[in-house]
Design a protein around this motif. Structure first.
Motif, mmCIF file in Angstrom:
data_model
loop_
_atom_site.group_PDB
_atom_site.id
_atom_site.type_symbol
_atom_site.label_atom_id
_atom_site.label_comp_id
_atom_site.label_asym_id
_atom_site.label_seq_id
_atom_site.Cartn_x
_atom_site.Cartn_y
_atom_site.Cartn_z
ATOM 1 N N LYS A 179 -16.870 -4.730 18.294
ATOM 2 C CA LYS A 179 -17.602 -3.476 18.089
ATOM 3 C C LYS A 179 -16.796 -2.496 17.237
ATOM 4 C CE LYS A 179 -20.547 -3.479 22.209
ATOM 5 N NZ LYS A 179 -21.386 -4.446 21.593
ATOM 6 N N GLU A 180 -15.477 -2.667 17.212
ATOM 7 C CA GLU A 180 -14.603 -1.850 16.365
ATOM 8 C C GLU A 180 -13.290 -2.587 16.162
ATOM 9 O OE1 GLU A 180 -12.422 1.161 19.422
ATOM 10 O OE2 GLU A 180 -14.505 1.629 18.952
ATOM 11 N N THR A 181 -12.536 -2.144 15.153
ATOM 12 C CA THR A 181 -11.239 -2.775 14.872
ATOM 13 C C THR A 181 -10.275 -1.710 14.371
ATOM 14 O OG1 THR A 181 -10.132 -4.600 13.708
ATOM 15 C CG2 THR A 181 -11.799 -3.386 12.475
ATOM 16 N N THR A 182 -9.048 -2.106 14.130
ATOM 17 C CA THR A 182 -8.035 -1.200 13.570
ATOM 18 C C THR A 182 -7.505 -1.803 12.280
ATOM 19 O OG1 THR A 182 -6.215 -2.291 14.733
ATOM 20 C CG2 THR A 182 -7.338 -0.481 15.887
ATOM 21 N N ILE A 183 -6.881 -0.977 11.467
ATOM 22 C CA ILE A 183 -6.274 -1.501 10.235
ATOM 23 C C ILE A 183 -5.170 -2.500 10.579
ATOM 24 C CG2 ILE A 183 -4.825 -0.890 8.263
ATOM 25 C CD1 ILE A 183 -6.478 1.500 7.769
ATOM 26 N N GLU A 184 -4.408 -2.199 11.626
ATOM 27 C CA GLU A 184 -3.335 -3.107 12.033
ATOM 28 C C GLU A 184 -3.896 -4.493 12.335
ATOM 29 O OE1 GLU A 184 -1.970 1.012 13.491
ATOM 30 O OE2 GLU A 184 -3.842 -0.034 13.079
ATOM 31 N N GLU A 185 -5.037 -4.547 13.025
ATOM 32 C CA GLU A 185 -5.648 -5.821 13.362
ATOM 33 C C GLU A 185 -6.153 -6.521 12.103
ATOM 34 O OE1 GLU A 185 -8.424 -7.411 16.978
ATOM 35 O OE2 GLU A 185 -9.161 -5.638 15.897
ATOM 36 N N TYR A 189 -4.880 -10.730 9.036
ATOM 37 C CA TYR A 189 -5.613 -11.779 8.310
ATOM 38 C C TYR A 189 -5.367 -11.601 6.808
ATOM 39 C CZ TYR A 189 -8.041 -12.312 12.766
ATOM 40 O OH TYR A 189 -8.331 -12.521 14.097
ATOM 41 N N PRO A 190 -5.613 -12.639 5.989
ATOM 42 C CA PRO A 190 -5.474 -12.486 4.537
ATOM 43 C C PRO A 190 -6.310 -11.284 4.064
ATOM 44 C CG PRO A 190 -5.845 -14.779 5.093
ATOM 45 C CD PRO A 190 -6.031 -14.007 6.369
ATOM 46 N N PHE A 191 -5.635 -10.333 3.424
ATOM 47 C CA PHE A 191 -6.300 -9.060 3.088
ATOM 48 C C PHE A 191 -6.617 -8.999 1.596
ATOM 49 C CE2 PHE A 191 -6.631 -4.460 2.421
ATOM 50 C CZ PHE A 191 -7.517 -4.132 3.445
ATOM 51 N N ILE A 192 -7.879 -8.697 1.291
ATOM 52 C CA ILE A 192 -8.339 -8.591 -0.100
ATOM 53 C C ILE A 192 -8.517 -7.117 -0.420
ATOM 54 C CG2 ILE A 192 -10.205 -9.155 -1.700
ATOM 55 C CD1 ILE A 192 -10.775 -11.577 0.205
ATOM 56 N N CYS A 193 -7.902 -6.663 -1.492
ATOM 57 C CA CYS A 193 -8.010 -5.236 -1.787
ATOM 58 C C CYS A 193 -8.204 -4.989 -3.277
ATOM 59 C CB CYS A 193 -6.788 -4.480 -1.278
ATOM 60 S SG CYS A 193 -5.293 -4.781 -2.202
ATOM 61 N N ARG A 194 -8.521 -3.735 -3.570
ATOM 62 C CA ARG A 194 -8.692 -3.307 -4.956
ATOM 63 C C ARG A 194 -7.332 -3.162 -5.636
ATOM 64 N NH1 ARG A 194 -12.964 -0.190 -6.344
ATOM 65 N NH2 ARG A 194 -11.911 -0.107 -8.363
ATOM 66 N N THR A 200 -10.026 3.512 -3.055
ATOM 67 C CA THR A 200 -10.022 2.819 -1.764
ATOM 68 C C THR A 200 -8.597 2.423 -1.368
ATOM 69 O OG1 THR A 200 -12.187 1.902 -2.334
ATOM 70 C CG2 THR A 200 -11.045 0.918 -0.466
ATOM 71 N N ARG A 201 -7.875 1.844 -2.310
ATOM 72 C CA ARG A 201 -6.516 1.387 -1.991
ATOM 73 C C ARG A 201 -5.596 2.573 -1.690
ATOM 74 N NH1 ARG A 201 -3.301 -3.578 -4.749
ATOM 75 N NH2 ARG A 201 -1.229 -3.165 -3.923
ATOM 76 N N GLU A 202 -5.765 3.675 -2.415
ATOM 77 C CA GLU A 202 -4.919 4.846 -2.184
ATOM 78 C C GLU A 202 -5.113 5.405 -0.783
ATOM 79 O OE1 GLU A 202 -5.046 7.921 -5.099
ATOM 80 O OE2 GLU A 202 -4.588 6.583 -6.764
ATOM 81 N N VAL A 203 -6.380 5.439 -0.330
ATOM 82 C CA VAL A 203 -6.664 5.966 1.010
ATOM 83 C C VAL A 203 -6.035 5.079 2.078
ATOM 84 C CG1 VAL A 203 -8.505 6.412 2.682
ATOM 85 C CG2 VAL A 203 -8.763 7.175 0.326
ATOM 86 N N ILE A 204 -6.158 3.753 1.918
ATOM 87 C CA ILE A 204 -5.565 2.821 2.882
ATOM 88 C C ILE A 204 -4.040 2.965 2.879
ATOM 89 C CG2 ILE A 204 -5.229 0.393 3.461
ATOM 90 C CD1 ILE A 204 -8.015 -0.124 2.192
ATOM 91 N N ALA A 205 -3.455 3.043 1.683
ATOM 92 C CA ALA A 205 -1.992 3.161 1.575
ATOM 93 C C ALA A 205 -1.499 4.464 2.193
ATOM 94 C CB ALA A 205 -1.572 3.077 0.108
ATOM 95 N N ILE A 217 4.330 -0.796 9.719
ATOM 96 C CA ILE A 217 3.160 -1.558 9.284
ATOM 97 C C ILE A 217 3.270 -1.804 7.790
ATOM 98 C CG2 ILE A 217 0.639 -1.622 9.235
ATOM 99 C CD1 ILE A 217 0.711 0.719 11.255
ATOM 100 N N GLU A 218 3.075 -3.031 7.392
ATOM 101 C CA GLU A 218 3.084 -3.365 5.973
ATOM 102 C C GLU A 218 1.767 -4.024 5.585
ATOM 103 O OE1 GLU A 218 6.383 -5.726 4.821
ATOM 104 O OE2 GLU A 218 7.884 -4.203 5.323
#
Length: 302
Positions: A179-185, A189-194, A200-205, A217-218
């Protein structure tokens, strides 16, 4: 209405590039060169130094550029004053938008605007957020629409609305029933990003940078792609998981090719208009910003 030679010279001097000036003015490069040479012949002096594929203004060129700036500012004030009297909204406007906004937010907005103001010609340039901010700084575009915070204090940033980011996974993924997740979770898994420089990538970083003060966290990037469509396609093909704008996945959710999962804590980013500080603004840009303000209010309330 302005002297075409002066207009072309001013654009070349502003961008310090004949090629970029030709693109901005929708002219061929030889035509741009011809107009500049005509002005140099008129003044009987060189306005540009050309060395090693770079150009710079001569002392005379600097003087002409300074006066040209004042002339075009007066032209703009005159056009605004007359159009305010007549109520006319027309002319050209160059807008730059980051990829997500250009593909998902702007089409309905610009379509409605064009329907109401048919005499307006809008030219759209698409790049990532860093590229759009650079175009505003360099006067390549009149107005930018971006999806990440802008740090340049010399630019005016007008907030439109917040955009929520969500996790996406393929339907049979282990996280798909959550029902929900975290960025850490997600990062397990193999992460696909911009690509670097995308909003989008700047906000996540930025989020990870804040969290890293408490937990180490890396982000290990499994694949880096250049557009929202490419990211979604890779996740659909079970090549990994990702985080994207909720606005970009409505079709895939309807088709059942992707599953979206809310992220906790909620991850949002601003959609904002950005432009240079000016003594006056084109009436056309003023009208578009007012029109977009109504659109932004409607979106936030929906």
């Amino acid at each position: 209405m302005a002297d075409r030679r002066l207009q072309v010279f001013h654009t070349v001097a502003r961008l310090l590039s004949f090629t970029k000036a030709a693109e901005t003015l929708h002219m061929t490069q030889p035509a741009v060169t011809f107009q500049v040479r005509q002005l140099e012949e008129y003044f009987n002096t060189r306005l540009f130094d050309r060395t090693h594929n770079k150009i710079s203004l001569t002392e005379a060129g600097e003087r002409v550029y300074g006066y040209a700036e004042q002339i075009f500012e007066l032209y703009g004030q005159m056009e605004n004053a007359v159009r305010e009297m007549t109520g006319e909204v027309s002319g050209d406007l160059i807008i730059g938008a980051s990829t997500t906004i250009a593909e998902y937010m702007l089409p309905p907005l610009l379509g409605d605007f064009k329907e109401q103001y048919p005499d307006v010609d809008i030219h759209l340039k698409v790049a990532n957020t860093d590229g759009i901010v650079h175009m505003v700084e360099s006067n390549v575009i009149d107005l930018g629409v971006v999806e990440a915070p802008v740090t340049n204090k010399n630019l005016v940033v007008e907030h439109c609305r917040n955009d929520q980011l969500v996790a996406i996974v393929p339907p049979k993924h282990p996280l798909s029933e959550k029902k929900e997740t975290t960025i850490e979770e997600m990062l397990g898994y193999p992460f696909i990003c911009r690509e670097e420089g995308s909003g989008t990538r700047e906000v996540i970083a930025e989020f990870l940078g804040e969290r890293d003060k408490e937990h180490h966290i890396e982000m290990t990037v499994g694949m880096e792609l250049g557009s929202p469509e490419a990211v979604k396609g890779a996740v659909e093909a079970s090549m990994g998981v990702s985080i994207v704008s909720r606005a970009t996945i409505q079709k895939e959710l309807q088709l059942g090719t992707l599953v979206s999962i809310p992220i906790k804590p909620i991850l949002e980013r601003p959609f904002s208009f950005v432009h240079k500080k000016q003594k006056f603004r084109k009436r056309l840009m003023e009208t578009l910003l007012e029109f977009a303000g109504d659109y932004c209010d409607g979106e936030e309330g929906s």
